[in-house]
Write an enzyme that holds these catalytic residues in place. Structure first.
Site, short mmCIF file in Angstrom:
data_model
loop_
_atom_site.label_atom_id
_atom_site.label_comp_id
_atom_site.label_asym_id
_atom_site.label_seq_id
_atom_site.Cartn_x
_atom_site.Cartn_y
_atom_site.Cartn_z
N HIS A 1 28.26 50.69 -1.46
CA HIS A 1 29.01 49.55 -0.90
C HIS A 1 28.96 48.31 -1.82
O HIS A 1 30.02 47.85 -2.27
CB HIS A 1 28.55 49.25 0.53
CG HIS A 1 29.05 47.96 1.07
ND1 HIS A 1 30.38 47.72 1.30
CD2 HIS A 1 28.40 46.82 1.42
CE1 HIS A 1 30.53 46.48 1.76
NE2 HIS A 1 29.34 45.91 1.84
N HIS B 1 24.76 41.17 -2.37
CA HIS B 1 25.11 40.41 -1.16
C HIS B 1 24.43 40.89 0.12
O HIS B 1 24.25 40.09 1.04
CB HIS B 1 26.64 40.34 -0.97
CG HIS B 1 27.27 41.57 -0.40
ND1 HIS B 1 27.68 42.63 -1.16
CD2 HIS B 1 27.58 41.91 0.89
CE1 HIS B 1 28.21 43.56 -0.39
NE2 HIS B 1 28.16 43.15 0.86
N ASP B 2 24.00 42.15 0.19
CA ASP B 2 23.34 42.63 1.41
C ASP B 2 21.83 42.77 1.24
O ASP B 2 21.16 43.26 2.16
CB ASP B 2 23.94 43.98 1.85
CG ASP B 2 25.20 43.81 2.69
OD1 ASP B 2 25.35 42.76 3.34
OD2 ASP B 2 26.03 44.74 2.69
N GLU C 1 19.96 40.31 3.69
CA GLU C 1 20.32 40.63 5.10
C GLU C 1 19.74 41.98 5.55
O GLU C 1 19.30 42.12 6.69
CB GLU C 1 21.85 40.64 5.22
CG GLU C 1 22.34 40.68 6.65
CD GLU C 1 23.86 40.50 6.73
OE1 GLU C 1 24.37 39.49 6.20
OE2 GLU C 1 24.51 41.38 7.31
N ASP C 2 19.72 42.94 4.66
CA ASP C 2 19.41 44.32 5.09
C ASP C 2 18.15 44.94 4.49
O ASP C 2 17.86 46.11 4.77
CB ASP C 2 20.60 45.24 4.77
CG ASP C 2 21.83 44.89 5.58
OD1 ASP C 2 21.68 44.30 6.67
OD2 ASP C 2 22.95 45.21 5.14
N ASP D 1 34.00 42.15 0.26
CA ASP D 1 33.17 42.83 1.27
C ASP D 1 34.05 43.34 2.41
O ASP D 1 33.98 44.51 2.82
CB ASP D 1 32.13 41.82 1.78
CG ASP D 1 31.11 42.41 2.72
OD1 ASP D 1 30.91 43.64 2.71
OD2 ASP D 1 30.48 41.63 3.47
N1 LIG Z 1 33.22 50.21 7.87
C1 LIG Z 1 31.97 50.66 7.67
N2 LIG Z 1 30.94 49.77 7.73
C2 LIG Z 1 29.70 50.24 7.52
C3 LIG Z 1 29.46 51.60 7.21
N3 LIG Z 1 28.13 51.74 7.03
C4 LIG Z 1 27.57 50.55 7.17
N4 LIG Z 1 28.50 49.62 7.49
C5 LIG Z 1 28.23 48.21 7.73
O1 LIG Z 1 28.37 47.97 9.13
C6 LIG Z 1 28.67 46.58 9.32
C7 LIG Z 1 29.79 46.45 10.31
O2 LIG Z 1 29.35 46.88 11.53
P1 LIG Z 1 29.16 45.88 12.74
O3 LIG Z 1 29.04 46.68 13.98
O4 LIG Z 1 30.22 44.85 12.72
O5 LIG Z 1 27.83 45.15 12.39
P2 LIG Z 1 26.31 45.49 12.62
O6 LIG Z 1 25.87 46.27 11.41
O7 LIG Z 1 25.72 44.13 12.70
O8 LIG Z 1 26.16 46.28 13.90
C8 LIG Z 1 29.07 46.01 7.97
O9 LIG Z 1 27.96 45.24 7.60
P3 LIG Z 1 28.07 43.83 6.91
O10 LIG Z 1 27.95 44.04 5.46
O11 LIG Z 1 27.09 42.92 7.52
O12 LIG Z 1 29.55 43.35 7.11
P4 LIG Z 1 30.21 42.45 8.17
O13 LIG Z 1 29.71 42.88 9.53
O14 LIG Z 1 29.78 41.08 7.81
O15 LIG Z 1 31.64 42.71 7.92
C9 LIG Z 1 29.20 47.25 7.09
O16 LIG Z 1 28.86 47.01 5.75
C10 LIG Z 1 30.55 52.50 7.16
O17 LIG Z 1 30.42 53.69 6.91
N5 LIG Z 1 31.79 51.97 7.39
#
Ligand SMILES: Nc1nc2c(ncn2[C@@H]2O[C@H](COP(=O)(O)OP(=O)(O)O)[C@@H](OP(=O)(O)OP(=O)(O)O)[C@H]2O)c(=O)[nH]1
Length: 190
Positions: free
Chosen positions: A47, A73-74, A77-78, A134
């Site tokens: 990612h 960037h993550d 956070e992660d 992102d």
């Molecule tokens: N579409 C998708 N997303 C995935 C996948 N695996 C992990 N993610 C991550 O999940 C987050 C989006 O899910 P949400 O339900 O909105 O957030 P959550 O992780 O807080 O539960 C994103 O994180 P984030 O980087 O914090 O982004 P954002 O929530 O700020 O957009 C994304 O990078 C995948 O297979 N597909």
């Protein structure tokens, strides 16, 4: 606002190439035990690397601090990464961009989503670029495959929320915004 896509590419010196590889290596180590939510459980590092690739290949962005911030960037956070570690290794500018795109995990999910919309407008130009990349990466993932455990309704809500975030950053990079708009018009019914 003017589209600042035409940033002049910098020649890759040995020093900045070394720095960039160090950055990819740092992110790969930090994310080594994480997987995406797709069926294949793709390594998470795909990612941030993909986001950096979107910025250079599709956004025409060659600002090394922005690319490094995209790769990192993550991490805060992660993973167990701290902002101090980012600054020690990659400098204050990269730290500040990463800080701008890092959600506060102490907040509820609903509050975090709300904050992203509010923060988007007053973010720096550099942080907006990372956010555009992102969101484009995540929405493309959602366009191809529903993450494990997600309902169609959750996917639809993510598109609607992501558009609210992107709408705060209009005029940052027209090429990336046009690609995001294609996905929004496919998934959000007016
Ligand atoms: N579409 C998708 N997303 C995935 C996948 N695996 C992990 N993610 C991550 O999940 C987050 C989006 O899910 P949400 O339900 O909105 O957030 P959550 O992780 O807080 O539960 C994103 O994180 P984030 O980087 O914090 O982004 P954002 O929530 O700020 O957009 C994304 O990078 C995948 O297979 N597909």
């Amino acid at each position: 606002m003017e589209d600042r896509k035409s940033m002049v590419p910098k020649l890759p010196t040995n020093e900045n190439l070394t720095d960039l590889i160090k950055c990819y290596n740092f992110a790969a180590i930090k994310h080594k035990n994480q997987r995406r939510k797709d069926l294949e459980a793709t390594p998470y590092i795909n990612h941030p690397i993909g986001v950096a690739n979107i910025l250079t290949e599709e956004g025409g962005i060659y600002d090394l601090d922005v690319i490094k911030a995209a790769v990192l960037h993550d991490t805060v956070e992660d993973t167990d990464t701290t902002f101090e570690e980012i600054e020690e290794n990659f400098g204050p500018k990269v730290r500040s961009i990463v800080a701008e795109v890092t959600d506060d995990k102490n907040l509820s999910k609903m509050e975090r989503k709300k904050q992203q919309i509010e923060h988007a407008k007053r973010s720096s130009f550099e942080a907006k670029l990372v956010k555009l990349g992102d969101k484009l990466y995540n929405l493309r993932d959602l366009d191809c495959q529903t993450p494990v455990g997600w309902t169609e309704e959750r996917v639809e809500e993510y598109f609607i929320w992501a558009k609210q975030v992107i709408d705060q950053m209009r005029g940052t990079n027209l090429a990336l915004e046009a690609k995001l708009d294609e996905l929004f018009s496919k998934h959000i019914l007016e």
